[in-house]
Write an enzyme that holds these catalytic residues in place. Structure first.
Site, mmCIF file in Angstrom:
data_model
loop_
_atom_site.group_PDB
_atom_site.id
_atom_site.type_symbol
_atom_site.label_atom_id
_atom_site.label_comp_id
_atom_site.label_asym_id
_atom_site.label_seq_id
_atom_site.Cartn_x
_atom_site.Cartn_y
_atom_site.Cartn_z
ATOM 1 N N ASN A 31 0.880 -1.171 0.000
ATOM 2 C CA ASN A 31 0.000 0.000 0.000
ATOM 3 C C ASN A 31 0.915 1.218 0.000
ATOM 4 O OD1 ASN A 31 -1.767 2.079 0.485
ATOM 5 N ND2 ASN A 31 -2.148 1.542 2.629
ATOM 6 N N LYS A 48 0.200 4.213 -0.234
ATOM 7 C CA LYS A 48 -0.405 5.445 0.309
ATOM 8 C C LYS A 48 -0.143 6.588 -0.681
ATOM 9 C CE LYS A 48 0.450 3.686 4.888
ATOM 10 N NZ LYS A 48 0.099 3.898 6.279
ATOM 11 N N HIS A 81 -9.455 1.429 4.720
ATOM 12 C CA HIS A 81 -8.188 1.629 5.438
ATOM 13 C C HIS A 81 -8.434 2.577 6.606
ATOM 14 C CE1 HIS A 81 -4.098 2.835 6.342
ATOM 15 N NE2 HIS A 81 -3.700 1.750 5.702
ATOM 16 N N GLU A 109 -6.851 4.965 7.717
ATOM 17 C CA GLU A 109 -6.626 6.390 7.431
ATOM 18 C C GLU A 109 -7.863 6.994 6.785
ATOM 19 O OE1 GLU A 109 -2.908 5.886 5.359
ATOM 20 O OE2 GLU A 109 -1.961 5.321 7.258
ATOM 21 N N GLU A 116 -5.513 -4.691 10.466
ATOM 22 C CA GLU A 116 -4.480 -3.673 10.648
ATOM 23 C C GLU A 116 -4.766 -2.894 11.935
ATOM 24 O OE1 GLU A 116 -2.466 -2.605 6.679
ATOM 25 O OE2 GLU A 116 -4.162 -1.279 6.956
ATOM 26 N N GLY A 125 2.322 2.327 10.624
ATOM 27 C CA GLY A 125 3.280 3.419 10.496
ATOM 28 C C GLY A 125 3.982 3.782 11.791
ATOM 29 N N SER A 169 3.336 -2.094 10.372
ATOM 30 C CA SER A 169 4.769 -2.143 10.654
ATOM 31 C C SER A 169 5.398 -3.505 10.359
ATOM 32 C CB SER A 169 5.052 -1.705 12.096
ATOM 33 O OG SER A 169 4.663 -0.351 12.276
HETATM 34 C C1 PEP Z 1 -0.808 0.336 5.924
HETATM 35 O O1 PEP Z 1 -0.934 1.554 5.881
HETATM 36 O O2 PEP Z 1 -1.635 -0.385 5.341
HETATM 37 C C2 PEP Z 1 0.328 -0.220 6.671
HETATM 38 C C3 PEP Z 1 0.292 -1.470 7.007
HETATM 39 O O3 PEP Z 1 1.348 0.647 6.955
HETATM 40 P P1 PEP Z 1 2.786 0.283 7.624
HETATM 41 O O4 PEP Z 1 3.250 -1.005 7.024
HETATM 42 O O5 PEP Z 1 3.645 1.448 7.236
HETATM 43 O O6 PEP Z 1 2.549 0.185 9.085
#
Ligand code: PEP
Length: 259
Positions: free
Chosen positions: A12, A14, A99, A101, A171, A177, A215
């Site tokens: 992803n 972003k 997601h 976000e 998630e 992040g 992460s």
């Molecule tokens: C995401 O935004 O879907 C995600 C998993 O981000 P990160 O791997 O940076 O934590």
């Protein structure tokens, strides 16, 4: 080390990337994916404007591509929105919906996420439905209640036949992040819960890939992917670095087998 079924690893991006750097990344991922075992499927979800670039550079490779959101509508006066059928024009096959976000910054409700998942399925794409709890919710012991309700909202709008065509990504909001992944056991526990929830809704849950996101890095990927209910990963930050992303894909390969 126990061998498990096929894995799916999706990047992803972003809101990152520009044409020149995308080209380097896409070409490296396409090249590296060609060396992965067949038991690993790889995808990247790019900013919508770069779908044509992803199509041009990934077509014929092992890597599939998609978008990070779609409109809840198919077409019309919805300025700024991108509809699922538009992604199909560029041979996309994936669309992330829900997601955290988007839930947080665009106030997307689980009901809206469910409608988006329907639009994605109607267009013939695979929705990656994201669910996850905040740290406050986890600390309050509400993780299962929160992710269960987020999943139920989507399943309420889908037939069991449609539901087997989705991918679910767990998630935890606090892990995205942050550099602080859920432990493999924490993630496995929630995945087992989600799998059971699918079964309870008469969905052939073994056919629904359950991805972990938050992460994931080369150093923790294999342990996460070794868990019996973790079918792969949704990768944010690490998907922007070809070597990290490919190392994560390799970790998936190390613990998977072709079904
Ligand atoms: C995401 O935004 O879907 C995600 C998993 O981000 P990160 O791997 O940076 O934590």
């Amino acid at each position: 080390m126990s061998k498990q079924r096929a894995k799916l690893v999706v990047g992803n991006w972003k809101m990152h990337g520009r044409l020149a750097e995308n080209a380097v990344l896409l070409e490296a991922v396409a090249r590296g994916a060609g060396e992965l075992p067949e038991s690993v499927r790889v995808g990247v979800c790019v900013p919508g404007l770069y779908l044509a670039q992803a199509q041009a550079l990934l077509d014929g490779s092992r890597v599939v591509w998609g978008v990070q959101d779609v409109s809840a509508f198919t077409q019309g006066a919805y300025t700024g929105e991108v509809a699922a059928p538009m992604a199909v024009d560029f041979d996309a096959s994936l669309a992330i919906v829900g997601h955290s976000e988007r839930r947080a910054y665009h106030r997307e409700s689980s009901e809206l996420v469910a409608v988006k998942a329907q639009r994605v399925l109607e267009a013939g794409l695979t929705p990656i439905v994201c669910v996850g709890e905040t740290l406050e919710e986890r600390n309050a012991g509400e993780t299962e209640q929160v992710v269960g309700a987020q999943l139920d909202a989507v399943l309420a709008k889908l037939s069991p036949q449609e539901a087997v065509r989705i991918v679910v990504a767990y998630e935890p909001v606090w892990a995205i992040g942050s550099g602080k992944s859920a432990t493999a056991q924490q993630a496995q526990d929630v995945h087992a819960f989600l799998r059971a929830r699918l079964v309870a809704k008469s969905v052939a849950a073994a056919d629904v890939p359950l991805l972990y996101g938050g992460s994931v890095k080369p150093g923790n990927a294999e342990e996460l992917f070794r868990q019996p209910d973790i079918d792969g990963g949704l990768i944010g930050g690490a998907s922007l670095k070809d070597q990290d992303f490919l190392a994560i894909c390799k970790a998936a390969g190390a613990v998977s087998v072709t079904q």
